[in-house]
Design a protein around this motif. Structure first.
Motif, mmCIF file in Angstrom:
data_model
loop_
_atom_site.group_PDB
_atom_site.id
_atom_site.type_symbol
_atom_site.label_atom_id
_atom_site.label_comp_id
_atom_site.label_asym_id
_atom_site.label_seq_id
_atom_site.Cartn_x
_atom_site.Cartn_y
_atom_site.Cartn_z
ATOM 1 N N ILE A 200 65.074 34.529 -67.127
ATOM 2 C CA ILE A 200 66.273 33.660 -66.574
ATOM 3 C C ILE A 200 67.086 32.751 -68.152
ATOM 4 C CG2 ILE A 200 67.018 32.516 -64.038
ATOM 5 C CD1 ILE A 200 64.336 32.598 -63.448
ATOM 6 N N TYR A 201 66.312 32.548 -68.402
ATOM 7 C CA TYR A 201 67.393 31.283 -69.369
ATOM 8 C C TYR A 201 68.397 32.090 -70.064
ATOM 9 C CZ TYR A 201 69.055 27.914 -72.768
ATOM 10 O OH TYR A 201 70.023 26.974 -73.136
ATOM 11 N N GLN A 202 67.945 33.054 -70.821
ATOM 12 C CA GLN A 202 68.946 33.942 -71.641
ATOM 13 C C GLN A 202 70.476 34.895 -71.017
ATOM 14 O OE1 GLN A 202 65.127 34.133 -71.686
ATOM 15 N NE2 GLN A 202 64.598 33.724 -73.348
ATOM 16 N N SER A 203 69.692 34.625 -69.761
ATOM 17 C CA SER A 203 70.192 35.915 -69.001
ATOM 18 C C SER A 203 72.002 34.913 -68.484
ATOM 19 C CB SER A 203 70.019 35.992 -67.614
ATOM 20 O OG SER A 203 68.530 37.832 -67.994
ATOM 21 N N LEU A 204 71.100 34.021 -68.039
ATOM 22 C CA LEU A 204 72.306 32.310 -67.971
ATOM 23 C C LEU A 204 73.557 31.770 -68.517
ATOM 24 C CD1 LEU A 204 73.336 31.286 -64.525
ATOM 25 C CD2 LEU A 204 71.416 29.380 -65.505
ATOM 26 N N GLU A 205 72.552 31.806 -69.916
ATOM 27 C CA GLU A 205 72.961 31.407 -71.485
ATOM 28 C C GLU A 205 74.158 32.347 -71.404
ATOM 29 O OE1 GLU A 205 71.834 29.577 -75.376
ATOM 30 O OE2 GLU A 205 70.932 31.153 -74.886
ATOM 31 N N LYS A 206 73.450 33.926 -72.165
ATOM 32 C CA LYS A 206 74.881 34.659 -72.286
ATOM 33 C C LYS A 206 76.227 34.940 -70.501
ATOM 34 C CE LYS A 206 71.394 36.898 -74.798
ATOM 35 N NZ LYS A 206 70.411 38.509 -75.204
ATOM 36 N N GLY A 207 75.509 35.140 -69.782
ATOM 37 C CA GLY A 207 76.226 34.880 -68.769
ATOM 38 C C GLY A 207 76.998 36.580 -68.578
ATOM 39 N N THR A 208 75.248 36.733 -68.121
ATOM 40 C CA THR A 208 74.986 37.948 -67.380
ATOM 41 C C THR A 208 74.844 38.083 -66.215
ATOM 42 O OG1 THR A 208 73.553 38.764 -69.752
ATOM 43 C CG2 THR A 208 73.218 39.720 -67.711
ATOM 44 N N ILE A 209 74.581 36.217 -65.474
ATOM 45 C CA ILE A 209 74.649 36.558 -64.655
ATOM 46 C C ILE A 209 75.656 35.189 -64.152
ATOM 47 C CG2 ILE A 209 72.270 37.238 -63.609
ATOM 48 C CD1 ILE A 209 71.324 34.132 -64.403
ATOM 49 N N ASP A 210 75.429 34.726 -63.597
ATOM 50 C CA ASP A 210 76.507 32.785 -63.164
ATOM 51 C C ASP A 210 75.629 32.177 -62.255
ATOM 52 O OD1 ASP A 210 79.272 34.485 -63.742
ATOM 53 O OD2 ASP A 210 79.174 35.706 -61.507
ATOM 54 N N ALA A 211 74.763 32.140 -62.195
ATOM 55 C CA ALA A 211 73.944 30.779 -61.109
ATOM 56 C C ALA A 211 73.036 31.984 -60.974
ATOM 57 C CB ALA A 211 74.434 31.084 -60.130
ATOM 58 N N ALA A 212 71.297 30.808 -61.051
ATOM 59 C CA ALA A 212 69.870 31.270 -60.870
ATOM 60 C C ALA A 212 69.069 30.632 -60.357
ATOM 61 C CB ALA A 212 69.406 31.627 -62.096
ATOM 62 N N GLU A 213 68.631 30.384 -59.214
ATOM 63 C CA GLU A 213 67.487 30.565 -59.016
ATOM 64 C C GLU A 213 65.830 30.142 -59.215
ATOM 65 O OE1 GLU A 213 65.415 30.507 -56.780
ATOM 66 O OE2 GLU A 213 65.557 32.745 -56.696
ATOM 67 N N TRP A 214 65.009 29.176 -59.649
ATOM 68 C CA TRP A 214 63.598 29.459 -59.921
ATOM 69 C C TRP A 214 62.805 28.110 -58.518
ATOM 70 C CZ3 TRP A 214 60.747 32.252 -60.980
ATOM 71 C CH2 TRP A 214 59.323 32.681 -61.707
ATOM 72 N N VAL A 215 62.566 27.182 -58.598
ATOM 73 C CA VAL A 215 61.642 26.435 -57.721
ATOM 74 C C VAL A 215 61.847 24.634 -58.014
ATOM 75 C CG1 VAL A 215 60.134 25.169 -57.826
ATOM 76 C CG2 VAL A 215 59.655 27.813 -58.697
ATOM 77 N N GLY A 216 62.156 24.384 -58.757
ATOM 78 C CA GLY A 216 62.571 22.983 -58.105
ATOM 79 C C GLY A 216 62.815 21.838 -59.528
#
Length: 360
Positions: A200-216
């Motif tokens: 997830i982190y890499q995708s969020l950092e690169k801008g492949t995604i705009d938002a992400a949820e995991w747990v807490g």
């Protein structure tokens, strides 16, 4: 394999813990299993529940029953674990059932669905309602049997690069969101992405995604999402109390002696309780640290919550018309939840609201 079995298993655990292992344990054959996790080792909470389970099985069997735990990606991709259990490539796995909603949406009910049960309600349905029975009947179609393997408790709503001010901000949003909830985000105009936790982190950092949820807070802090997305939303309306499960290959499980089956049941319940206790203990400090690091807490706007609820109910109604598996399980789930919410409204809800406003 009803709740009475769990009690018997817990009794065995107590005897063994006291150092008085009965003769039947000494007589059991040595067994070696492999457990494939969907989670990275860095997440000591959710991945760690499998290690708690493995250790308890070993302790209660006097070391005769050993289960090696393998992190997501070590033996197969994180989302390949159910196929591996079904085919007998591994004996068991530890995962969140809703990851596999693409096979059948009914998988999601075994974990969490939007605006569904909280963790206590979920455990009540599983152990003292028809949940465990109904889900096991469904999972039998995939050549596996389920055991509760943890719960995260209610989750946060994820990390966003930009503030969500209204429903319009969901339109076109590329959102990493687990499992079935992606269907709801899609109906709201978003673009759901199903990505394993370790990626997830890499995708969020690169801008492949705009938002992400995991747990807490605790897990999210370890994964570093706050470094690349400053807005932290709440609540995670799609995960009021998501259950994590152990899935065991049916043939492997049936080959166990009754005593070893009881040990598996008792160990699963230890892991089940331990996971949420650990999250509840660690999340408060992590949240305070995130806020100190300038994270901006962001409640979802009411129009977002209302739209999500409306779309969720519409999806459930549609599935009940077209999917017999879903209808059978969801009908019972929804009836149980209705009664649970009536009860919680008068006790837990009122008490919690007061305590959260009180100054200790």
């Amino acid at each position: 394999m009803e709740r009475r079995s769990f009690v018997r298993g817990a009794g065995i655990a107590g005897v063994l813990a006291a150092g008085t292992a009965p003769a039947f344990v000494q007589a059991q054959a040595n067994i070696r299993w492999r457990l494939a996790s969907s989670f990275p080792k860095s997440l000591d909470t959710i991945y760690g529940a499998a290690e708690v389970f493995s250790k308890k099985v070993s302790d209660m069997s006097g070391g005769k029953f050993q289960i090696s735990v393998h992190a997501g990606g070590e033996l197969m991709p994180p989302f390949g674990v159910v196929d591996a259990v079904q085919n007998g490539t591994v004996d068991m796995c530890h995962t969140v059932p809703y990851y596999f909603f693409g096979k059948d949406p009914t998988f999601a009910i075994g974990a969490a669905i939007p605006f569904g049960m909280n963790s206590r309600q979920m455990t009540a349905w599983m152990l003292h309602g028809n949940g465990l029975k109904l889900m096991r009947e469904f999972y039998a179609q995939y050549n596996m049997i389920s055991f509760p393997g943890g719960n995260t408790g209610s989750q946060m709503g994820g990390w966003f690069r930009k503030e969500v001010k209204s429903l319009a901000d969901i339109k076109g949003l590329k959102f990493r969101i687990g499992g079935f909830a992606g269907k709801i985000i899609e109906r709201m105009g978003g673009v759901p992405q199903n990505i394993p936790g370790g990626e997830i982190y890499q995708s969020l950092e690169k801008g492949t995604i705009d938002a992400a949820e995991w747990v807490g807070p605790y897990d999210d802090q370890k994964l570093g999402f706050y470094k690349v997305a400053p807005f932290y939303a709440y609540p995670g309306w799609w995960e009021g109390g998501p259950e994590v499960d152990f899935f065991i290959n049916t043939k492997a499980y049936e080959a166990l002696t009754p005593e070893y089956k009881a040990i598996v049941e008792a160990a699963s319940m230890t892991a089940h309780v331990d996971m949420q206790a650990k999250y509840d203990a660690l999340n408060p400090t992590a949240l305070k640290q995130l806020v100190a690091a300038k994270v901006k807490l962001m409640p979802f706007p009411k129009d977002v919550m209302d739209a999500a609820f409306k779309e969720s109910m519409a999806v459930y109604a549609d599935l009940s018309k077209t999917n017999p598996n879903w209808k059978k399980v969801y009908t019972d789930y929804a009836a149980f939840l209705k009664d649970q919410n009536l009860w919680f409204r008068f006790t837990e809800g009122q008490f919690d609201r007061y305590m959260q406003s009180a100054k200790l």
